[in-house]
Design a protein around this motif. Structure first.
Motif, mmCIF file in Angstrom:
data_model
loop_
_atom_site.group_PDB
_atom_site.id
_atom_site.type_symbol
_atom_site.label_atom_id
_atom_site.label_comp_id
_atom_site.label_asym_id
_atom_site.label_seq_id
_atom_site.Cartn_x
_atom_site.Cartn_y
_atom_site.Cartn_z
ATOM 1 N N ALA A 1 0.831 -1.210 0.000
ATOM 2 C CA ALA A 1 0.000 0.000 0.000
ATOM 3 C C ALA A 1 0.862 1.255 0.000
ATOM 4 O O ALA A 1 0.640 2.179 -0.789
ATOM 5 C CB ALA A 1 -0.944 -0.008 1.211
ATOM 6 N N ALA B 1 0.257 3.682 6.077
ATOM 7 C CA ALA B 1 0.131 2.410 5.338
ATOM 8 C C ALA B 1 0.798 1.305 6.155
ATOM 9 O O ALA B 1 1.581 0.520 5.646
ATOM 10 C CB ALA B 1 0.760 2.537 3.956
ATOM 11 N N THR B 2 0.460 1.283 7.429
ATOM 12 C CA THR B 2 1.198 0.452 8.392
ATOM 13 C C THR B 2 0.684 -0.975 8.491
ATOM 14 O O THR B 2 1.246 -1.765 9.250
ATOM 15 C CB THR B 2 1.147 1.082 9.793
ATOM 16 N N GLY B 3 -0.385 -1.315 7.746
ATOM 17 C CA GLY B 3 -0.892 -2.685 7.801
ATOM 18 C C GLY B 3 -1.428 -3.047 9.176
ATOM 19 O O GLY B 3 -1.655 -2.169 10.033
ATOM 20 N N CYS C 1 -4.151 3.908 3.764
ATOM 21 C CA CYS C 1 -4.435 2.911 2.726
ATOM 22 C C CYS C 1 -3.911 1.547 3.137
ATOM 23 O O CYS C 1 -3.087 1.431 4.043
ATOM 24 C CB CYS C 1 -3.818 3.345 1.395
ATOM 25 N N GLY C 2 -4.399 0.533 2.462
ATOM 26 C CA GLY C 2 -3.991 -0.837 2.763
ATOM 27 C C GLY C 2 -4.751 -1.397 3.957
ATOM 28 O O GLY C 2 -5.799 -0.880 4.351
ATOM 29 N N ASP C 3 -4.215 -2.462 4.520
ATOM 30 C CA ASP C 3 -4.940 -3.184 5.575
ATOM 31 C C ASP C 3 -5.266 -2.308 6.782
ATOM 32 O O ASP C 3 -6.259 -2.563 7.471
ATOM 33 C CB ASP C 3 -4.115 -4.382 6.061
ATOM 34 N N VAL C 4 -4.451 -1.283 7.053
ATOM 35 C CA VAL C 4 -4.724 -0.442 8.235
ATOM 36 C C VAL C 4 -6.021 0.340 8.055
ATOM 37 O O VAL C 4 -6.622 0.792 9.030
ATOM 38 C CB VAL C 4 -3.527 0.504 8.528
HETATM 39 MG MG MG Z 1 -1.344 -0.539 4.877
#
Ligand code: MG
Ligand code: FAD
Length: 303
Positions: A12, A106-108, A265-268
């Protein structure tokens, strides 16, 4: 002063950063290097890279990003951030401070596994969470679903698409539950005797039941809880939302958070997790954070 500081440099974050780099803006990526899928040998379902190693996909993307002259990369961890739009300051674990006009989170997330001995050793090889990622390779074989809560009913209802499925109820469901009856209709076997541990070579899990039986499966699916690995979204004041597996940062469709100047953005920032979704949302965040440097910032719909 960077135009954008991207915190988290996996799928991300790299995807966000490359949009900013291609607009010739100064972007810093800070990455602690602990991708969520680092336990898996192969990644599936991401177009153009189906079956490749997750680390190789990220490394190639990082190499392509770093070729742009306005990009900086720090291998490290952001531990705190202060300030506001046009004047954020981020502190890294080594004590270094970096300043930026915008932040992209974008730390997941990380997976919190149920406390079943032996499960951790199978994580990413014989035990997983996403059937689209790893279901096909089970070749319609024996599939176990280790119950962790209501999400496991949903998982168990889907998995007959990929193989002969057994739900290990593990105390979460009773034989009389109407939803369990629905699963039986779908051809799912229900095992009510609790699982005491997971044995077997990595990739070949064996569920050991409290009555001593040993049930080998080709793959074990576990609906994990997700945990955000960093206090940054909370300390920056980003509004959160609750998803079926855990909380995530609320964003509008352009990936702006509730805090002006901060995107995520992304999983976080998503209840749905995949490399493709992370890359797509990253591209959106990257374009949006760049535009926010040009046009007067608007109130985020996530606020
Ligand atoms: Mg992320
Ligand atoms: P991540 O890839 O998790 O990366 C986040 C990055 O941010 C990490 O490097 C982390 O160290 C860094 N970071 C965190 N906090 C900080 C901080 N404070 N400072 C600096 N850096 C920080 N998806 C698929 O599409 N196909 C698959 O086959 C697949 N297999 C999977 C297998 C397993 C076992 C698991 C658990 C997941 C799998 N996934 C798969 C899902 C996929 O891993 C995620 O959707 C994807 O990694 C999300 O990308 P991301 O960039 O949001 O987060």
């Amino acid at each position: 002063m960077f135009d954008v500081i991207v915190i988290g440099g996996s799928y991300a974050g790299l995807s966000a950063a490359i949009q900013v780099a291609r607009a010739r803006r100064r972007v810093l990526v800070v990455d602690a290097g602990r991708r969520r899928n680092r336990f898996a040998h192969t990644s599936h379902g991401f177009l153009g890279r189906d079956g490749h190693a997750p680390g190789a996909i990220a490394a190639e993307a990082r190499g392509q990003l770093l070729a742009y002259p306005t990009v900086s990369f720090i291998a490290g961890e952001a531990v705190s951030a202060t300030g506001g739009i046009d004047a954020f300051s981020v502190t890294l674990a080594d004590g270094q401070h970096v300043d930026g006009r915008r932040i992209v989170l974008a730390t997941g997330v990380e997976d919190v596994l149920p406390d079943v001995p032996g499960l951790e050793a199978q994580w990413g090889v014989g035990a997983m969470t996403c059937p689209y990622c790893h279901g096909y390779e089970l070749n319609r074989g024996r599939i176990g679903v280790l119950a962790t809560g209501p999400m496991s009913l949903h998982q168990a209802a889907m998995l007959p698409e990929w193989g002969q499925t057994t739900l290990f109820a593990n105390g979460f469901f009773e034989p009389g539950d109407p939803q369990v009856a629905d699963l039986v209709q779908r051809g799912v076997s229900i095992e009510m005797v609790p699982v005491t541990r997971i044995d077997g070579e990595p990739g070949a899990p064996v569920a050991v039941l409290s009555d001593g039986r040993r049930l080998a499966v080709d793959g074990l699916f576990v609906a994990t809880r997700t945990r955000i690995v960093t206090p940054l979204p909370a300390t920056l004041g980003c509004r959160m939302e609750e998803g079926p597996q855990g909380s995530f940062v609320a964003t509008d469709p352009m990936k702006a958070t509730s805090v002006p100047g901060i995107f995520a953005c992304g999983d976080v920032a998503s209840p749905m997790a995949s490399v493709a979704i992370a890359v797509g949302h990253g591209a959106m965040a990257g374009a949006a954070v760049h535009r926010s440097l040009i046009f007067p910032p608007q109130m985020s719909q996530a606020a």
